[in-house]
Design a protein around this motif. Structure first.
Motif, PDB file in Angstrom:
ATOM      1  N   LYS A 211       1.421  -1.463  -0.072  1.00 27.24           N
ATOM      2  CA  LYS A 211      -0.190  -0.091  -0.112  1.00 27.24           C
ATOM      3  C   LYS A 211       0.981   0.999  -0.208  1.00 27.24           C
ATOM      4  O   LYS A 211       1.615   1.452   0.756  1.00 27.24           O
ATOM      5  N   LEU A 212       0.768   2.375  -1.450  1.00 25.68           N
ATOM      6  CA  LEU A 212       1.300   3.482  -1.321  1.00 25.68           C
ATOM      7  C   LEU A 212       0.852   4.403  -0.411  1.00 25.68           C
ATOM      8  O   LEU A 212      -0.061   4.461  -1.427  1.00 25.68           O
ATOM      9  N   GLY A 213       0.873   5.210   0.537  1.00 28.74           N
ATOM     10  CA  GLY A 213       0.067   6.174   0.804  1.00 28.74           C
ATOM     11  C   GLY A 213       0.080   7.247   0.623  1.00 28.74           C
ATOM     12  O   GLY A 213       0.578   7.475  -0.983  1.00 28.74           O
ATOM     13  N   ARG A 214      -0.396   8.601   1.305  1.00 29.74           N
ATOM     14  CA  ARG A 214      -1.028   9.878   0.335  1.00 29.74           C
ATOM     15  C   ARG A 214       0.413  10.576  -0.132  1.00 29.74           C
ATOM     16  O   ARG A 214       0.159  10.947  -1.354  1.00 29.74           O
ATOM     17  N   LEU A 215       1.018  10.646   0.686  1.00 26.44           N
ATOM     18  CA  LEU A 215       2.225  11.414   0.834  1.00 26.44           C
ATOM     19  C   LEU A 215       3.562  11.007   0.314  1.00 26.44           C
ATOM     20  O   LEU A 215       4.144   9.636   0.744  1.00 26.44           O
ATOM     21  N   GLY A 216       4.821  11.178  -0.354  1.00 23.83           N
ATOM     22  CA  GLY A 216       6.226  11.210  -0.573  1.00 23.83           C
ATOM     23  C   GLY A 216       7.131  12.288  -0.944  1.00 23.83           C
ATOM     24  O   GLY A 216       6.317  13.451  -0.945  1.00 23.83           O
ATOM     25  N   VAL A 217       8.770  11.791  -0.973  1.00 22.90           N
ATOM     26  CA  VAL A 217       9.178  13.295  -1.276  1.00 22.90           C
ATOM     27  C   VAL A 217      10.126  12.122  -2.043  1.00 22.90           C
ATOM     28  O   VAL A 217      10.381  10.992  -2.047  1.00 22.90           O
ATOM     29  N   TRP A 218      10.185  13.078  -2.892  1.00 19.33           N
ATOM     30  CA  TRP A 218      11.734  12.567  -4.550  1.00 19.33           C
ATOM     31  C   TRP A 218      12.390  13.738  -3.971  1.00 19.33           C
ATOM     32  O   TRP A 218      12.626  15.025  -4.169  1.00 19.33           O
ATOM     33  N   TYR A 219      13.727  13.218  -4.248  1.00 20.71           N
ATOM     34  CA  TYR A 219      14.883  14.044  -3.835  1.00 20.71           C
ATOM     35  C   TYR A 219      16.199  13.245  -4.593  1.00 20.71           C
ATOM     36  O   TYR A 219      16.057  11.792  -4.429  1.00 20.71           O
TER      37      TYR A 219
ATOM     38  N   TRP B  79      11.763   8.378  -2.648  1.00 21.16           N
ATOM     39  CA  TRP B  79      11.749   8.182  -4.311  1.00 21.16           C
ATOM     40  C   TRP B  79      12.631   9.250  -4.234  1.00 21.16           C
ATOM     41  O   TRP B  79      13.138  10.311  -4.245  1.00 21.16           O
ATOM     42  N   TYR B  80      13.962   8.254  -5.714  1.00 19.50           N
ATOM     43  CA  TYR B  80      15.152   8.871  -6.282  1.00 19.50           C
ATOM     44  C   TYR B  80      15.261   8.699  -7.148  1.00 19.50           C
ATOM     45  O   TYR B  80      15.188   7.003  -8.080  1.00 19.50           O
ATOM     46  N   PRO B  81      15.984   9.290  -8.073  1.00 19.27           N
ATOM     47  CA  PRO B  81      15.996   9.073  -9.458  1.00 19.27           C
ATOM     48  C   PRO B  81      17.909   7.949  -9.469  1.00 19.27           C
ATOM     49  O   PRO B  81      18.536   8.169  -8.890  1.00 19.27           O
ATOM     50  N   GLU B  82      17.863   7.379 -10.678  1.00 15.42           N
ATOM     51  CA  GLU B  82      19.293   6.518 -11.255  1.00 15.42           C
ATOM     52  C   GLU B  82      19.820   8.184 -11.278  1.00 15.42           C
ATOM     53  O   GLU B  82      20.372   8.585 -12.610  1.00 15.42           O
TER      54      GLU B  82
ATOM     55  N   CYS C  36       4.056  13.156  -4.439  1.00 16.59           N
ATOM     56  CA  CYS C  36       5.811  12.727  -4.365  1.00 16.59           C
ATOM     57  C   CYS C  36       6.317  14.629  -4.230  1.00 16.59           C
ATOM     58  O   CYS C  36       6.640  14.562  -5.355  1.00 16.59           O
ATOM     59  N   LEU C  37       6.222  15.263  -3.097  1.00 21.87           N
ATOM     60  CA  LEU C  37       6.814  17.200  -3.694  1.00 21.87           C
ATOM     61  C   LEU C  37       8.864  16.498  -3.428  1.00 21.87           C
ATOM     62  O   LEU C  37       9.120  15.286  -2.690  1.00 21.87           O
TER      63      LEU C  37
END
Length: 286
Positions: free
Chosen positions: A2-10, A36-39, A263-264
């Motif tokens: 289950k993926l909740g409402r908010l995340g952070v991308w950095y 969340w993170y990029p490659e 994801c902010l």
């Protein structure tokens, strides 16, 4: 899963090893459901995911994205299965076709047609999984064809550099039962000149990439608005700014348009990790 409402991308490329662990703890402590993170150029995606999961307890960790040219489908599948087995089903494999300069220039590979290449890659990732297994895979989808592919073959999509208008279109294509995890850049800055300068600096690397430019044109921006670092209207859409309540309203617009997860991405002066963490803390109640 289950993926909740908010995340952070950095991007972890902005951190050293100690700072990455500190960031994950800030995200988790403030109640976000995912990081969340990029490659990037500094970290291999699966190895970084293992470190992030090790440094957290309940946080979901998602690649946004793992470049499909960086590893074959079998390796991606095995990495996905390993991370979920060892870390309690907390990893989401976000996949993307990346961009031609990063594939041909950086990796020395041939950048092929995105839809067909991604479709075949997804088939390879799913090959050999037990019947009925819902693999935790999402796709970085912007255009309608990639969104349709995400709807057919994955749990959903992770669009990047988009507006609520795109979110509404993506939701319609994906349907009600798919993940729609939208990235949105934010900065808590009330001075228009300072806020837009931060936004332009953060967006500069994306302005030259055809994948994003084509999508912005589909969204209704003009070539003139994408010239010279981007018009104020364009920057204001891509990087929300103002006081906390103003930014919260902008983030909620994605939920109103159909996002299941936002994801902010904190945007701040280079190296100012305290400002980054303040943004994360302030917007945790969206």
């Amino acid at each position: 899963m289950k993926l909740g409402r908010l995340g952070v991308w950095y991007s972890a490329d902005k951190c050293n090893a100690t700072q990455v662990g500190e960031l994950v703890r800030v995200v988790e402590r403030n109640g976000y459901s995912a990081y969340w993170y990029p490659e990037g150029r500094g970290h291999e995606s699966m190895a970084l995911a293992s470190h992030l999961l090790c440094k957290s307890e309940k946080l979901m960790v998602g690649s946004s994205i793992a470049n499909i040219y960086a590893r074959d489908p079998w390796s991606a599948r095995q990495g996905m299965l390993f991370l979920n087995e060892f870390y309690g089903d907390r990893f989401i494999l976000g996949l993307g076709v990346s961009h031609k300069p990063m594939v041909e220039g950086l990796r020395g590979q041939t950048y092929d047609k995105p839809i067909g290449t991604m479709s075949a890659y997804l088939d390879g990732v799913h090959k050999g999984l037990p019947t009925g297994t819902a693999a935790p895979v999402v796709v970085a989808a912007l255009g309608p064809k990639m969104l349709e592919l995400a709807a057919r073959k994955t749990m959903g999509a992770v669009p990047y550099n988009v507006t609520p208008r795109h979110t509404a279109i993506a939701k319609k294509i994906l349907g009600p039962d798919k993940i729609l995890a939208v990235e949105q850049k934010v900065t808590i800055e009330t001075d228009p000149a300072k806020a837009r300068a931060l936004g332009r600096k953060e967006l500069a690397r994306y302005m030259v990439l055809p994948n994003y430019r084509n999508n912005w044109l589909r969204e209704g921006f003009t070539e003139a608005e994408l010239a010279n670092g981007g018009s104020d209207r364009f920057i204001d859409a891509m990087c929300l700014w103002g006081d906390a309540d103003t930014v919260r309203r902008g983030l909620r617009a994605h939920f109103d348009a159909g996002a299941t997860h936002v994801c902010l991405q904190p945007v701040h002066e280079e190296g100012n990790m305290a400002a980054r963490d303040k943004i994360i803390e302030t917007l945790a109640d969206v």
